[in-house]
Structure formats: C-alpha cells, structure tokens
Design a protein around this motif. Structure first.
Motif, PDB file in Angstrom:
ATOM      1  N   HIS A 149       0.828  -1.216   0.000  1.00  0.00           N
ATOM      2  CA  HIS A 149       0.000   0.000   0.000  1.00  0.00           C
ATOM      3  C   HIS A 149       0.860   1.264   0.000  1.00  0.00           C
ATOM      4  CE1 HIS A 149      -3.692  -2.197   0.273  1.00  0.00           C
ATOM      5  NE2 HIS A 149      -3.252  -2.878   1.338  1.00  0.00           N
ATOM      6  N   LYS A 150       1.979   1.234   0.712  1.00  0.00           N
ATOM      7  CA  LYS A 150       2.882   2.390   0.721  1.00  0.00           C
ATOM      8  C   LYS A 150       3.421   2.648  -0.680  1.00  0.00           C
ATOM      9  CE  LYS A 150       4.523   1.980   5.467  1.00  0.00           C
ATOM     10  NZ  LYS A 150       5.648   1.723   6.346  1.00  0.00           N
ATOM     11  N   VAL A 151       3.803   1.574  -1.380  1.00  0.00           N
ATOM     12  CA  VAL A 151       4.366   1.718  -2.726  1.00  0.00           C
ATOM     13  C   VAL A 151       3.306   2.237  -3.699  1.00  0.00           C
ATOM     14  CG1 VAL A 151       5.349   0.442  -4.672  1.00  0.00           C
ATOM     15  CG2 VAL A 151       6.166  -0.004  -2.365  1.00  0.00           C
ATOM     16  N   VAL A 152       2.103   1.705  -3.599  1.00  0.00           N
ATOM     17  CA  VAL A 152       1.026   2.147  -4.508  1.00  0.00           C
ATOM     18  C   VAL A 152       0.759   3.635  -4.300  1.00  0.00           C
ATOM     19  CG1 VAL A 152      -1.447   1.937  -5.016  1.00  0.00           C
ATOM     20  CG2 VAL A 152      -0.062  -0.124  -4.749  1.00  0.00           C
ATOM     21  N   TYR A 153       0.605   4.066  -3.082  1.00  0.00           N
ATOM     22  CA  TYR A 153       0.295   5.474  -2.832  1.00  0.00           C
ATOM     23  C   TYR A 153       1.479   6.385  -3.095  1.00  0.00           C
ATOM     24  CZ  TYR A 153      -4.245   4.021  -1.312  1.00  0.00           C
ATOM     25  OH  TYR A 153      -5.512   3.488  -1.295  1.00  0.00           O
ATOM     26  N   PHE A 154       2.679   5.882  -2.887  1.00  0.00           N
ATOM     27  CA  PHE A 154       3.872   6.661  -3.229  1.00  0.00           C
ATOM     28  C   PHE A 154       3.926   6.870  -4.749  1.00  0.00           C
ATOM     29  CE2 PHE A 154       8.513   7.046  -3.983  1.00  0.00           C
ATOM     30  CZ  PHE A 154       8.751   8.171  -3.208  1.00  0.00           C
ATOM     31  N   ALA A 155       3.658   5.825  -5.514  1.00  0.00           N
ATOM     32  CA  ALA A 155       3.652   5.935  -6.981  1.00  0.00           C
ATOM     33  C   ALA A 155       2.522   6.851  -7.432  1.00  0.00           C
ATOM     34  CB  ALA A 155       3.501   4.552  -7.611  1.00  0.00           C
ATOM     35  N   TYR A 156       1.400   6.792  -6.731  1.00  0.00           N
ATOM     36  CA  TYR A 156       0.260   7.629  -7.093  1.00  0.00           C
ATOM     37  C   TYR A 156       0.598   9.118  -6.963  1.00  0.00           C
ATOM     38  CZ  TYR A 156      -4.485   9.429  -7.358  1.00  0.00           C
ATOM     39  OH  TYR A 156      -5.605  10.120  -7.721  1.00  0.00           O
ATOM     40  N   LEU A 190      11.206   2.294  -2.019  1.00  0.00           N
ATOM     41  CA  LEU A 190      10.648   3.575  -2.464  1.00  0.00           C
ATOM     42  C   LEU A 190      11.519   4.231  -3.532  1.00  0.00           C
ATOM     43  CD1 LEU A 190       9.211   5.039   0.876  1.00  0.00           C
ATOM     44  CD2 LEU A 190       8.007   3.824  -0.962  1.00  0.00           C
ATOM     45  N   THR A 191      12.824   4.019  -3.470  1.00  0.00           N
ATOM     46  CA  THR A 191      13.712   4.534  -4.521  1.00  0.00           C
ATOM     47  C   THR A 191      13.435   3.821  -5.837  1.00  0.00           C
ATOM     48  OG1 THR A 191      15.427   5.074  -2.894  1.00  0.00           O
ATOM     49  CG2 THR A 191      16.123   4.889  -5.184  1.00  0.00           C
ATOM     50  N   MET A 192      13.249   2.489  -5.759  1.00  0.00           N
ATOM     51  CA  MET A 192      12.890   1.745  -6.975  1.00  0.00           C
ATOM     52  C   MET A 192      11.559   2.257  -7.538  1.00  0.00           C
ATOM     53  SD  MET A 192      13.940  -2.259  -6.219  1.00  0.00           S
ATOM     54  CE  MET A 192      12.531  -2.824  -7.067  1.00  0.00           C
ATOM     55  N   THR A 193      10.624   2.516  -6.658  1.00  0.00           N
ATOM     56  CA  THR A 193       9.310   3.013  -7.083  1.00  0.00           C
ATOM     57  C   THR A 193       9.450   4.363  -7.767  1.00  0.00           C
ATOM     58  OG1 THR A 193       8.284   1.867  -5.215  1.00  0.00           O
ATOM     59  CG2 THR A 193       6.997   3.602  -6.283  1.00  0.00           C
ATOM     60  N   ARG A 194      10.206   5.265  -7.154  1.00  0.00           N
ATOM     61  CA  ARG A 194      10.409   6.589  -7.740  1.00  0.00           C
ATOM     62  C   ARG A 194      11.049   6.477  -9.113  1.00  0.00           C
ATOM     63  NH1 ARG A 194      14.354  10.068  -8.528  1.00  0.00           N
ATOM     64  NH2 ARG A 194      15.865   8.836  -7.395  1.00  0.00           N
ATOM     65  N   ASN A 195      12.056   5.629  -9.254  1.00  0.00           N
ATOM     66  CA  ASN A 195      12.748   5.481 -10.546  1.00  0.00           C
ATOM     67  C   ASN A 195      11.807   4.936 -11.628  1.00  0.00           C
ATOM     68  OD1 ASN A 195      15.107   6.449  -9.427  1.00  0.00           O
ATOM     69  ND2 ASN A 195      15.963   4.418  -9.019  1.00  0.00           N
ATOM     70  N   LYS A 196      10.983   3.969 -11.253  1.00  0.00           N
ATOM     71  CA  LYS A 196      10.020   3.424 -12.223  1.00  0.00           C
ATOM     72  C   LYS A 196       8.994   4.487 -12.622  1.00  0.00           C
ATOM     73  CE  LYS A 196      10.525  -1.468 -11.223  1.00  0.00           C
ATOM     74  NZ  LYS A 196      11.095  -1.853 -12.491  1.00  0.00           N
ATOM     75  N   CYS A 197       8.565   5.302 -11.657  1.00  0.00           N
ATOM     76  CA  CYS A 197       7.619   6.380 -11.962  1.00  0.00           C
ATOM     77  C   CYS A 197       8.250   7.425 -12.885  1.00  0.00           C
ATOM     78  CB  CYS A 197       7.130   7.049 -10.674  1.00  0.00           C
ATOM     79  SG  CYS A 197       6.039   6.008  -9.695  1.00  0.00           S
ATOM     80  N   VAL A 198       9.487   7.759 -12.622  1.00  0.00           N
ATOM     81  CA  VAL A 198      10.192   8.727 -13.477  1.00  0.00           C
ATOM     82  C   VAL A 198      10.302   8.186 -14.903  1.00  0.00           C
ATOM     83  CG1 VAL A 198      12.452   9.814 -13.884  1.00  0.00           C
ATOM     84  CG2 VAL A 198      11.424   9.879 -11.609  1.00  0.00           C
ATOM     85  N   ASN A 199      10.606   6.898 -15.038  1.00  0.00           N
ATOM     86  CA  ASN A 199      10.681   6.293 -16.377  1.00  0.00           C
ATOM     87  C   ASN A 199       9.335   6.359 -17.097  1.00  0.00           C
ATOM     88  OD1 ASN A 199      13.379   5.722 -16.086  1.00  0.00           O
ATOM     89  ND2 ASN A 199      13.043   3.606 -15.424  1.00  0.00           N
ATOM     90  N   ILE A 200       8.264   6.094 -16.361  1.00  0.00           N
ATOM     91  CA  ILE A 200       6.922   6.166 -16.966  1.00  0.00           C
ATOM     92  C   ILE A 200       6.608   7.594 -17.388  1.00  0.00           C
ATOM     93  CG2 ILE A 200       4.454   6.022 -16.425  1.00  0.00           C
ATOM     94  CD1 ILE A 200       5.100   3.483 -14.821  1.00  0.00           C
ATOM     95  N   LEU A 201       6.927   8.559 -16.530  1.00  0.00           N
ATOM     96  CA  LEU A 201       6.660   9.960 -16.866  1.00  0.00           C
ATOM     97  C   LEU A 201       7.467  10.406 -18.088  1.00  0.00           C
ATOM     98  CD1 LEU A 201       6.465  11.475 -13.275  1.00  0.00           C
ATOM     99  CD2 LEU A 201       4.572  11.078 -14.867  1.00  0.00           C
TER     100      LEU A 201
END
Length: 188
Positions: free
Chosen positions: A13-20, A58-69
């Motif tokens: 849930h933390k990862v989902v909301y962090f990515a959101y 959370l760093t992995m999540t941020r990096n994946k989000c940046v790639n998507i953006l």
C-alpha cells in the motif's frame, strides 16, 4: 518466500500510494507496485539485508515512476508531432487546386460523354431545363411537344446521368456548391 510475503504485505500500500503521488493514476500506480515487487523478487540475492529496505523499495518506485513519466512525455510529443504532420498533410491536400482541377476535368469529361449518349431532343431539353433555366412549358413550345413529353425526356436524361455519374457523386456535389453552372458555361 515467507519473508518476501511479509515485505509484500507490509509495503504494498505504501508503494502504490507513493507511486500515485507521481503518476496521479491508480491503475498505473498498482502496475508500478507490482513491477517493484517483481524486481525485488528477481534481485533478492543482491539486496543488502542490513540496509534500509523501505528506502530501497521507495527509490525503486520513484525510478520506475520517473521512467513512466519520461515515456509519457515522449509519447505525447510524438503524438503531437504526428497529429501536426497529419493536419499539415490534410491541409495541403485540401488546398491543392490541381487535384480539384483534375477531378473537375474528369467529371466534366464523363458528364459530356453521358450527355452525348442522350438522344438529341432529350439532351436539348435537359440542357435548356438545367442550364438555361427554361420552364417545361417554354421547352415544350420550342421543341413543339407536350409538357408531359418534356418531363419524360428530362426524367430519361436524369436517369442516364445518375447511372453514368454515380462514381462522381461527391465531386458533383462539390462542383454544385462551387458553381457548376459557371464552370459549365466556360467549358461549353
């Protein structure tokens, strides 16, 4: 396996909301979360168990989000440039007068051919009615026939023209709106 399940349940849930927070799209955020945990599972042997696991996830999540953006920006730029190119091509095609002239000439050649197929009196009646704006009564007086005969001749002419010019209906409609009468007077 049991440790991974605990990590998954604890951080999902933390990862989902962090990515959101980055993506503003819940479906994409859930996909990112699943990608993060898949990467975590695949690289489990490389992870330092003594390090801060939450920070790592959370760093992995941020990096994946940046790639998507970044991907979304490239896609939007490509779509925008493609739409602009398509719009420019359509504008050039629509403003190309040589294509209009070619279609007009082709239509007029087919129109003349269809007229030449009509019997002489029928052709004369049609031309007087449609291009000289004579009434059926005026045509009947000039041709020394009844009004019913003129109506029949016009009907026959229209029937043949519809048959011969059916492929040119869009062109004919365009020509009518662009003053077919003036074009016809110039050509004849």
């Amino acid at each position: 396996m049991k440790a991974f399940e605990e990590i998954y349940l604890k951080f999902l849930h933390k990862v989902v909301y962090f990515a959101y927070q980055y993506l503003s799209d819940m479906n994409q955020s859930k996909c990112v979360a699943h990608d993060v945990f898949l990467s975590l599972w695949e690289n489990r042997s490389l992870i330092d168990v003594n390090g801060n696991l939450q920070s790592y996830i959370l760093t992995m999540t941020r990096n994946k989000c940046v790639n998507i953006l970044k991907h979304n920006l490239v896609k939007a730029k490509y779509n925008s440039s493609t739409e602009n190119a398509t719009r420019n091509i359509n504008y050039e095609a629509l403003s190309d007068k040589s294509a209009d002239l070619l279609l007009t000439n082709e239509f007029m050649a087919k129109f003349h051919y269809a007229l030449s197929m009509l019997p002489e009196k029928t052709r004369e009646a049609f031309l007087m009615s449609r291009f000289k704006r004579f009434s059926y009564e005026d045509i009947s007086r000039q041709q020394s026939v009844s009004v019913k005969n003129v109506e029949y001749r016009i009907m026959q002419a229209l029937k043949l023209l519809r048959k011969e010019l059916k492929d040119f209906l869009p062109v004919a409609l365009g020509l009518l709106t662009a003053s077919l009468y003036s074009i016809y007077r110039i050509i004849i």
